[in-house]
Scaffold this motif. Sequence first.
Motif, short mmCIF file in Angstrom:
data_model
loop_
_atom_site.label_atom_id
_atom_site.label_comp_id
_atom_site.label_asym_id
_atom_site.label_seq_id
_atom_site.Cartn_x
_atom_site.Cartn_y
_atom_site.Cartn_z
N LYS A 92 0.81 -1.22 0.00
CA LYS A 92 0.00 0.00 0.00
C LYS A 92 0.85 1.27 0.00
O LYS A 92 0.50 2.26 -0.65
CB LYS A 92 -0.91 0.02 1.23
CG LYS A 92 -2.09 -0.92 1.15
CD LYS A 92 -3.00 -0.71 2.36
CE LYS A 92 -4.26 -1.56 2.26
NZ LYS A 92 -5.19 -1.31 3.39
N ARG A 93 1.98 1.25 0.71
CA ARG A 93 2.68 2.51 1.00
C ARG A 93 4.12 2.60 0.52
O ARG A 93 4.68 3.68 0.43
CB ARG A 93 2.67 2.76 2.52
CG ARG A 93 1.29 2.78 3.13
CD ARG A 93 1.39 2.91 4.64
NE ARG A 93 0.09 2.81 5.28
CZ ARG A 93 -0.10 2.68 6.58
NH1 ARG A 93 0.94 2.67 7.39
NH2 ARG A 93 -1.31 2.60 7.09
N ARG A 94 4.76 1.48 0.28
CA ARG A 94 6.20 1.52 -0.01
C ARG A 94 6.54 0.64 -1.22
O ARG A 94 7.22 -0.37 -1.10
CB ARG A 94 7.00 1.10 1.23
CG ARG A 94 6.99 2.15 2.32
CD ARG A 94 7.79 1.73 3.54
NE ARG A 94 7.08 0.71 4.30
CZ ARG A 94 6.11 0.96 5.19
NH1 ARG A 94 5.72 2.19 5.41
NH2 ARG A 94 5.53 -0.03 5.85
N ARG A 95 6.07 1.07 -2.35
CA ARG A 95 6.38 0.35 -3.59
C ARG A 95 7.62 0.98 -4.26
O ARG A 95 7.86 2.17 -4.12
CB ARG A 95 5.18 0.39 -4.54
CG ARG A 95 3.94 -0.29 -3.97
CD ARG A 95 2.78 -0.29 -4.97
NE ARG A 95 2.37 1.06 -5.33
CZ ARG A 95 1.47 1.78 -4.65
NH1 ARG A 95 0.91 1.31 -3.55
NH2 ARG A 95 1.13 2.99 -5.07
N CYS A 96 8.35 0.16 -4.97
CA CYS A 96 9.57 0.66 -5.63
C CYS A 96 9.80 -0.10 -6.92
O CYS A 96 9.10 -1.07 -7.24
CB CYS A 96 10.78 0.52 -4.69
SG CYS A 96 11.23 -1.20 -4.30
N LEU A 97 10.79 0.33 -7.67
CA LEU A 97 11.28 -0.38 -8.84
C LEU A 97 12.65 -0.94 -8.50
O LEU A 97 13.53 -0.20 -8.07
CB LEU A 97 11.42 0.57 -10.03
CG LEU A 97 10.23 1.46 -10.39
CD1 LEU A 97 10.64 2.41 -11.52
CD2 LEU A 97 9.02 0.64 -10.78
N VAL A 98 12.84 -2.22 -8.67
CA VAL A 98 14.16 -2.82 -8.54
C VAL A 98 14.75 -2.89 -9.95
O VAL A 98 14.14 -3.48 -10.85
CB VAL A 98 14.09 -4.22 -7.89
CG1 VAL A 98 15.49 -4.83 -7.79
CG2 VAL A 98 13.45 -4.13 -6.50
N LEU A 99 15.89 -2.27 -10.14
CA LEU A 99 16.43 -2.07 -11.49
C LEU A 99 17.32 -3.21 -11.94
O LEU A 99 18.16 -3.71 -11.18
CB LEU A 99 17.21 -0.75 -11.53
CG LEU A 99 16.44 0.50 -11.07
CD1 LEU A 99 17.30 1.73 -11.28
CD2 LEU A 99 15.10 0.63 -11.80
N ALA A 100 17.16 -3.60 -13.19
CA ALA A 100 17.92 -4.70 -13.76
C ALA A 100 18.05 -4.47 -15.26
O ALA A 100 17.48 -3.52 -15.82
CB ALA A 100 17.21 -6.03 -13.49
#
Length: 223
Positions: A92-100
């Motif tokens: 809900k509150r802490r989404r991110c993109l993990v880069l690859a």
Amino acid sequence: MCGRYTLRARLNQLLQIYGAQSEVELMPRYNIAPTQDVAAVRSTADANARELVLLHWGLIPSWAKDPKIGNRMINARGETVAEKPSFRTAFKRRRCLVLADGFYEWRKEGKAKQPYYIRMKDEAPIAFAGLWEHWKGNGLTIESCTIITTSANQLMSELHDRMPVILSGQDIDTWLDQTIDDPEILQPMLDPYPDDEMEAYPVSTLVNSPKHETSECIEPVAK
């Protein structure tokens, strides 16, 4: 699942693509493994910008008593991520993109397991859908993350029944928007990525050990 991947793109390229700011340094990585620090993009605390940061790969819930729990949380299943106690708050509150820019999977062939490298056909950077958490305890402060997985597309189904969720276009903006927390908006983004933009090929078993961190890990091998 997603247990190993690469990130060879230059920092300035990543900052431009994802509209982020950063003070970290990145070196080309050919065999990123769980429990290591990985590059991720998230919204800043005031939600007015994006930042590229390094996060511990293996999500540690804020309520955890022992940070070692993160060793078992390198991935989160997209089908249940909105309900699981370990992930639902971050969803809900802490989404991110993990880069690859590519990832590895192993296929059983006879008595052995053959590693494959999967990437975009144009070798463009990839944004995995991720979650991050902030943990404090034992005098430590750890920011950690997990990569969300989904069912395999046709290409991946020949290697494994799961694959990382890959985001692109408008979905990236929506995923990082902290004002959005409705699972009915977020859940449809967790479908398999179209396989016609991806390719896979066999690589050396060097990648089996995270100690091997060279370009040889992604070089095609004859079968």
